[in-house]
Design an enzyme around this catalytic site. Structure first.
Site, PDB file in Angstrom:
ATOM      1  N   LEU A  31      38.419  59.148  -1.956  1.00 19.57           N
ATOM      2  CA  LEU A  31      37.066  59.535  -2.518  1.00 19.57           C
ATOM      3  C   LEU A  31      36.191  58.433  -2.594  1.00 19.57           C
ATOM      4  O   LEU A  31      36.513  57.426  -3.032  1.00 19.57           O
ATOM      5  CB  LEU A  31      37.366  60.204  -4.101  1.00 19.57           C
ATOM      6  CG  LEU A  31      38.041  61.563  -4.300  1.00 19.57           C
ATOM      7  CD1 LEU A  31      37.969  61.851  -5.691  1.00 19.57           C
ATOM      8  CD2 LEU A  31      37.621  62.617  -3.470  1.00 19.57           C
ATOM      9  N   ASP A  32      34.916  58.705  -2.166  1.00 21.94           N
ATOM     10  CA  ASP A  32      33.988  57.702  -2.276  1.00 21.94           C
ATOM     11  C   ASP A  32      33.865  57.074  -3.547  1.00 21.94           C
ATOM     12  O   ASP A  32      33.788  57.786  -4.553  1.00 21.94           O
ATOM     13  CB  ASP A  32      32.608  58.191  -1.616  1.00 21.94           C
ATOM     14  CG  ASP A  32      32.652  58.567  -0.311  1.00 21.94           C
ATOM     15  OD1 ASP A  32      33.591  58.267   0.423  1.00 21.94           O
ATOM     16  OD2 ASP A  32      31.794  59.598   0.217  1.00 21.94           O
ATOM     17  N   LYS A  33      33.153  55.660  -3.457  1.00 21.72           N
ATOM     18  CA  LYS A  33      33.239  54.971  -4.723  1.00 21.72           C
ATOM     19  C   LYS A  33      31.990  55.799  -5.911  1.00 21.72           C
ATOM     20  O   LYS A  33      32.595  55.874  -6.980  1.00 21.72           O
ATOM     21  CB  LYS A  33      32.459  53.522  -4.502  1.00 21.72           C
ATOM     22  CG  LYS A  33      32.216  53.029  -5.783  1.00 21.72           C
ATOM     23  CD  LYS A  33      31.827  51.588  -5.442  1.00 21.72           C
ATOM     24  CE  LYS A  33      31.528  50.605  -6.689  1.00 21.72           C
ATOM     25  NZ  LYS A  33      30.979  49.402  -6.513  1.00 21.72           N
TER      26      LYS A  33
END
Length: 252
Positions: free
Chosen positions: A106-108
């Site tokens: 998952l993106d930051k």
């Protein structure tokens, strides 16, 4: 059947040399009988093994659900940012001493469901492009979606990949919940069966909209436990694990 010392090492009771000391000192019992031989074979699933009176249960792999908050990267280590594994601290839990890793990324700045495990085979099945495992996201964007834009997303859009458009998606409008950002104008539930880099954000950009908040709600049969606070984690329940493993098998 496993050797007793191998079993105890795999369950993170200690190093091989430490385990042999425990056995030599008479601190290890199998089915209530003190054992003095590290080579003794045990049935890891049926026998009761105790070290210093505390039972050591066998678990081949560890499976955790993490409610990922924004600000953490989905990696085992990073030289610049905190990782999701930095959130997983629980003194005395030997399962956390394993070589755990997040299944997918998952993106930051993205929140939501993240499966943490050391089961490489399951991870491969869930992430393999050929398996088409569905992933559902709650998405808030900076505008509305016309009927035409919605249909484009459902049919697949060009996000600059060499293999053409994205696979068909399931899209439904959602009520903006307690997660909403001030700049969000509408909210949607989007289910995709791929895992391309920044895919949800790129899909929305392809129809002229920007994602301002993104949260993963499910991955295959596994759904985020909404009672789990952001940044918290817990082991999967037997029911959750059974459904997840069955789904992985059915996609072989």
């Amino acid at each position: 059947m496993l050797r007793l010392d191998k079993f105890l090492c795999e369950m993170k009771t200690g190093t091989r040399s430490q385990v042999k000391v425990f056995i030599r000192k008479g601190l290890v019992t199998v089915n209530g009988t003190t054992v003095k031989s590290p080579e003794q074979k045990i049935n890891e699933k049926a026998d009761t093994v105790c070290v210093n009176g505390k039972r050591v249960s066998y678990q081949k792999y560890a499976y955790f659900m993490l409610h990922k908050p924004a600000g953490y990267v989905s990696a085992t280590r990073d030289s610049h940012d905190k990782t999701v594994l930095d959130l997983m601290k629980e003194p005395g839990n030997p399962l956390l001493d394993r070589e755990l890793f997040p299944v997918g990324r998952l993106d930051k700045d993205t929140e939501g469901l993240l499966l943490i495990t050391d089961d490489g085979e399951l991870s491969h099945r869930l992430l393999s492009p050929s398996m088409h495992v569905p992933k559902t996201y709650y998405v808030e964007i900076d505008g509305s979606l016309s009927a035409g834009r919605q249909e484009c997303l459902r049919q697949g859009v060009d996000i600059g990949e060499k293999h053409g458009k994205t696979r068909p998606a399931v899209l439904t409008e959602a009520e903006k919940g307690g997660f909403c950002c001030a700049e969000a104008e509408s909210a949607w539930l989007l289910t995709i069966t791929e895992g391309k880099f920044h895919q949800v954000k790129r899909m929305m950009q392809a129809v002229g909209r920007n994602v301002v908040y993104l949260k993963r709600l499910s991955m295959g049969a596994l759904q985020l436990d909404e009672t789990l606070p952001r940044g918290a984690f817990r082991p999967l329940t037997e029911e959750e694990l059974e459904k997840l493993l069955k789904e992985g098998e059915s996609r072989l």
